[in-house]
Design a protein around this motif. Structure first.
Motif, mmCIF file in Angstrom:
data_model
loop_
_atom_site.group_PDB
_atom_site.id
_atom_site.type_symbol
_atom_site.label_atom_id
_atom_site.label_comp_id
_atom_site.label_asym_id
_atom_site.label_seq_id
_atom_site.Cartn_x
_atom_site.Cartn_y
_atom_site.Cartn_z
ATOM 1 N N LEU A 1 8.906 -0.227 6.298
ATOM 2 C CA LEU A 1 9.601 0.994 5.859
ATOM 3 C C LEU A 1 8.677 2.053 5.634
ATOM 4 C CD1 LEU A 1 12.911 -0.231 3.940
ATOM 5 C CD2 LEU A 1 12.643 0.526 6.625
ATOM 6 N N HIS A 2 9.062 3.272 5.890
ATOM 7 C CA HIS A 2 8.105 4.349 5.461
ATOM 8 C C HIS A 2 8.288 4.385 3.870
ATOM 9 C CE1 HIS A 2 6.747 8.577 4.857
ATOM 10 N NE2 HIS A 2 6.527 8.592 6.176
ATOM 11 N N ARG A 3 7.119 4.980 3.311
ATOM 12 C CA ARG A 3 6.887 5.021 1.952
ATOM 13 C C ARG A 3 8.066 6.033 1.272
ATOM 14 N NH1 ARG A 3 1.722 8.396 0.062
ATOM 15 N NH2 ARG A 3 2.354 10.608 1.013
ATOM 16 N N ASN A 4 8.465 6.923 2.125
ATOM 17 C CA ASN A 4 9.479 7.974 1.472
ATOM 18 C C ASN A 4 10.971 7.178 1.304
ATOM 19 O OD1 ASN A 4 8.602 11.169 2.911
ATOM 20 N ND2 ASN A 4 7.745 9.999 1.262
ATOM 21 N N PHE A 5 10.949 5.771 1.788
ATOM 22 C CA PHE A 5 12.239 5.369 1.511
ATOM 23 C C PHE A 5 12.453 4.980 -0.169
ATOM 24 C CE2 PHE A 5 13.046 4.243 5.847
ATOM 25 C CZ PHE A 5 14.319 4.343 5.928
ATOM 26 N N ARG B 1 0.896 -1.288 0.013
ATOM 27 C CA ARG B 1 0.146 -0.023 -0.147
ATOM 28 C C ARG B 1 1.004 1.373 -0.117
ATOM 29 N NH1 ARG B 1 -4.921 0.402 4.336
ATOM 30 N NH2 ARG B 1 -5.344 -1.343 3.163
ATOM 31 N N ALA B 2 2.062 1.327 0.886
ATOM 32 C CA ALA B 2 2.811 2.319 0.996
ATOM 33 C C ALA B 2 3.607 2.575 -0.444
ATOM 34 C CB ALA B 2 4.032 2.140 1.930
ATOM 35 N N LEU B 3 3.961 1.541 -1.080
ATOM 36 C CA LEU B 3 4.688 1.864 -2.368
ATOM 37 C C LEU B 3 3.854 2.058 -3.513
ATOM 38 C CD1 LEU B 3 7.360 0.868 -3.816
ATOM 39 C CD2 LEU B 3 6.462 -1.572 -4.127
ATOM 40 N N PHE B 4 2.633 1.625 -3.399
ATOM 41 C CA PHE B 4 1.562 2.154 -4.559
ATOM 42 C C PHE B 4 1.333 3.749 -4.273
ATOM 43 C CE2 PHE B 4 0.220 -2.249 -5.187
ATOM 44 C CZ PHE B 4 0.759 -2.333 -6.655
#
Length: 263
Positions: A220-224, A36-39
């Motif tokens: 990990l946080h999506r900003n990675f 979900r974070a990646l998308f």
């Protein structure tokens, strides 16, 4: 599951600046980055790229920050690319100077504002006949999440200013406790005054970082994703210049410290 997400994201990113990052992202990265974070991060990239008015505003903010830090670079208007020499064809001393300025761009964006233009690929730079560095980035940018940006700033400041408490604080804020020694390689290792950029070393250090996160059950946080793209672009241009760089000096300049003149 990780392979499926990678395949899907890879198809969506095809032909975009961040598709290059996916070539370096190890399977471990997709195991610690929630789908979900990646998308969500990918969706933000797409939305930003389609908003020319927003990009113009971000470009002006970045340009102002670079002027304030006296980073000698000409940021071209969107859609305009003046002819110039490829940086890799320049003399060694000039390549070292141009690469140093690009490092200053990298750090200045992280240290002085909320937005960063991520497109630091080698094809996004050229040199004018008078020796000016020209930057022609595509509309590939984002606004960092405040907590992530604070942690990243603490990480870099702690490392380059020899402040272990700040370094550990940054690791904790980013969820990277126990990975500090691995990160040192992309930050410059034990000799930040003479760093030669090698994408293979970057690939290895980031893979090990994600493996350790996986072992600890960290998401990990999506900003990675954005940070990974930013670093891959940085490595792309600096590796092509084939000379070592004084990374610590570039950080000190971006941070606002007085540094000795470089040769």
């Amino acid at each position: 599951m990780a392979f499926g997400v990678r395949s899907l994201i890879g198809r969506a990113a095809k032909g975009t600046p961040w598709s290059h990052f996916l070539d370096y992202a190890s399977p471990a990265f997709f195991e610690v980055m929630p789908a979900r974070a990646l998308f969500a991060q990918g969706k933000e990239f797409v939305a930003n790229a389609s908003n020319s008015e927003r990009f113009a505003a971000v470009r002006e903010q970045v340009s102002q920050s670079l002027r304030q830090r006296e980073v000698d670079v000409e940021l071209s208007p969107p859609g305009k690319r003046d002819p110039g020499a490829s940086l890799s064809t320049l003399a060694e001393s000039t390549r070292r100077e141009m690469g140093h300025r690009i490092l200053e761009i990298y750090f200045t964006q992280l240290l002085t504002g909320e937005h960063s233009i991520l497109d630091l690929r080698s094809e996004s730079f050229s040199s004018a006949s008078g020796g000016a560095l020209r930057w022609h980035p595509r509309a590939f940018y984002l606004r960092w999440e405040p907590a992530f940006l604070t942690g990243l700033r603490e990480l870099y400041a702690g490392f380059y200013l020899d402040d272990q408490d700040r370094f550990e604080s940054g690791l904790q804020a980013l969820g990277l406790e126990g990975s500090g020694d691995v990160l040192l390689s992309h930050l410059g290792g034990n000799d930040q005054r003479n760093v030669r950029f090698d994408s293979r070393a970057f690939d290895s250090s980031f893979h090990e970082t994600f493996v350790r996160c996986r072992e600890r059950g960290v998401a990990l946080h999506r900003n990675f994703v954005a940070l990974g793209v930013y670093l891959v672009c940085l490595y792309d241009v600096l590796e092509s210049l084939a000379v070592p760089f004084d990374v610590r000096s570039a950080f000190e300049h971006a941070y606002g410290l007085q540094t000795e003149a470089r040769g």
